[in-house]
Design an enzyme around this catalytic site. Structure first.
Site, PDB file in Angstrom:
ATOM      1  CE  LYS A   1      41.474 -20.084  35.713  1.00 34.01           C
ATOM      2  NZ  LYS A   1      41.174 -21.370  36.424  1.00 34.01           N
TER       3      LYS A   1
ATOM      4  CG  ASP B   1      54.831 -15.720  27.597  1.00 34.66           C
ATOM      5  OD1 ASP B   1      55.649 -16.317  26.871  1.00 34.66           O
ATOM      6  OD2 ASP B   1      55.181 -14.916  28.483  1.00 34.66           O
TER       7      ASP B   1
ATOM      8  CG  ASP C   1      42.577 -24.368  35.250  1.00 36.82           C
ATOM      9  OD1 ASP C   1      41.827 -24.230  34.248  1.00 36.82           O
ATOM     10  OD2 ASP C   1      42.124 -24.454  36.409  1.00 36.82           O
TER      11      ASP C   1
ATOM     12  CG  ASP D   1      57.928 -21.061  26.974  1.00 32.54           C
ATOM     13  OD1 ASP D   1      57.887 -20.510  25.854  1.00 32.54           O
ATOM     14  OD2 ASP D   1      58.754 -20.753  27.858  1.00 32.54           O
TER      15      ASP D   1
ATOM     16  CE1 TYR E   1      52.278 -11.447  30.389  1.00 34.56           C
ATOM     17  CE2 TYR E   1      53.404 -11.813  28.305  1.00 34.56           C
ATOM     18  CZ  TYR E   1      52.993 -12.269  29.539  1.00 34.56           C
ATOM     19  OH  TYR E   1      53.297 -13.551  29.916  1.00 34.56           O
TER      20      TYR E   1
END
Ligand code: IPM
Ligand code: MG
Length: 360
Positions: A190, A247, A223, A251, A139
């Site tokens: 990852k 992020d 994942d 959620d 970001y």
């Protein structure tokens, strides 16, 4: 002590008004002694100052002990220049205050266990803390942009980058918090496809060996973590992850509890720096101004400020208990309404009910 309130946009002002009500009760009835000021952020700041975060507001934030924000964004500002969008005000504030660790609890309140889209037995008693790195990674990474290619097509690009220092400081926060909880940290990246993930894993492993060998550390690919969160969320205590994965996973974890309107967050920087506390629900423009928004997440964000910044964990406990007592007594805002023995209240009604439990 001074707290800067940044109500922002959409339902932000309504929910921050209820947090203000709770501060007043804590000041008069519990000797808190917290002075409040307010200023603009996001769309409200674009209207007032032409930018989503004005330099004098950032200075005001730096000069306070803690900042409590409502929400930013809304359809009114969808056509402003990209670098002036309301969300940029929040990113600038996080960066400007050096808030590298974002604490996002996903706690299932007993009275709301049936509000989840998952079965009660999967989420009952859920208490996860996601620690998301907040001011690094893709970001913020450079280079970034959209460029023209010689053949006339375009290419959009961002850079995922983490230094060992950036990884260590947020990992230290996660390990330290785990000591006050169940003592387990799951670090998520990852590493199977990204070098930044390889370095993340190596750095967390080294810090663990050097300073936190009393904590149980595990590693998981992002994942798989997304999948495990819906399969068996209670396996997690603290999840430590980067800005992008944090992020998304926060959620997901929030929705497990069935009540986005209940969840607070804290963004912390170096010790002694003011932190930023905010509900994780957004500005919800569709219900803004109607007096129906759930103020609990804003009030619980105030509780996080009391616990993690203002050194009043005793008052944080009181506020959290007042909120869960109200739920147990059947008070519900529209987002949680329904079910036997409940009564629907508006934003103010919920704030008043919580305040009454703190006053009495
Ligand atoms: C969040 C939000 C923000 C983010 C946006 C509003 C910039 O999604 O706090 O999770 O992406 O960090
Ligand atoms: Mg988000």
């Amino acid at each position: 002590m001074k707290m800067l309130l940044l109500p922002g946009d959409g339902i932000g002002p309504e929910v921050i008004d209820e947090a203000r009500r709770i501060i007043a009760v804590l000041n008069t009835g519990h000797g808190l002694g917290l002075e409040v000021e307010s200023a603009e952020i996001g769309g409200a700041s674009i209207e007032a100052h032409g930018v989503p975060l004005a330099p004098h507001v950032l200075a005001q934030a730096k000069a306070s002990h803690a900042v409590l924000m409502g929400a930013v964004g809304g359809p009114q500002w969808k056509d402003v220049a990209y670098h002036l969008r309301p969300e940029q005000g929040l990113l600038d504030l996080r960066k400007g205050l050096g808030l590298f660790a974002n604490l996002r609890p996903a706690v299932c309140f007993g009275a709301l266990a049936d509000a989840s889209s998952l079965k009660r037995e999967v989420i009952e008693g859920l208490d996860i803390l996601i620690v998301r790195e907040l001011i690094g990674g893709v970001y913020f990474g450079e280079p970034r942009g959209i460029e023209e290619l010689p053949d006339g097509t375009r290419r959009g690009f961002n850079t995922q980058s983490y230094s060992t220092g950036e990884i260590e400081r947020v990992a230290r926060t996660a390990f330290t918090l785990a000591r006050q909880r169940q003592g387990r940290v799951c670090s998520v990246e990852k590493a199977n496809v990204m070098e930044s993930g390889v370095l993340w894993r190596e750095t967390v492993t080294a810090l663990h060996a050097a300073e936190f060998s009393d904590i149980e550390l595990s590693h998981m690919y992002a994942d798989n973590c997304a999948m495990q969160l819906v399969r068996h969320p209670r396996q997690f205590d603290v999840i430590l992850t980067d800005n992008l994965f944090g992020d998304i996973l926060s959620d997901e974890a929030a929705m497990l509890t069935g009540s986005l309107g209940m969840l607070p967050s804290a963004a912390l920087g170096a010790p002694g720096q003011p932190g930023l506390f905010e509900p994780i629900h957004g500005s919800a423009p569709d219900i803004a101004g109607k007096g129906v928004a759930n103020p609990c997440a804003a009030i619980l964000s105030l509780a996080m400020a009391l616990r993690y910044q203002l050194e009043r964990p005793d008052l944080a406990d009181l506020v959290e208990k007042a909120v869960s007592d109200c739920l147990a007594d059947g008070y519900r805002t529209a987002d949680l309404a329904g079910g036997p023995d409940t009564r629907q209240v508006g934003t103010q009604g919920m704030g008043e009910a919580i305040a009454a439990r703190l006053a009495g």
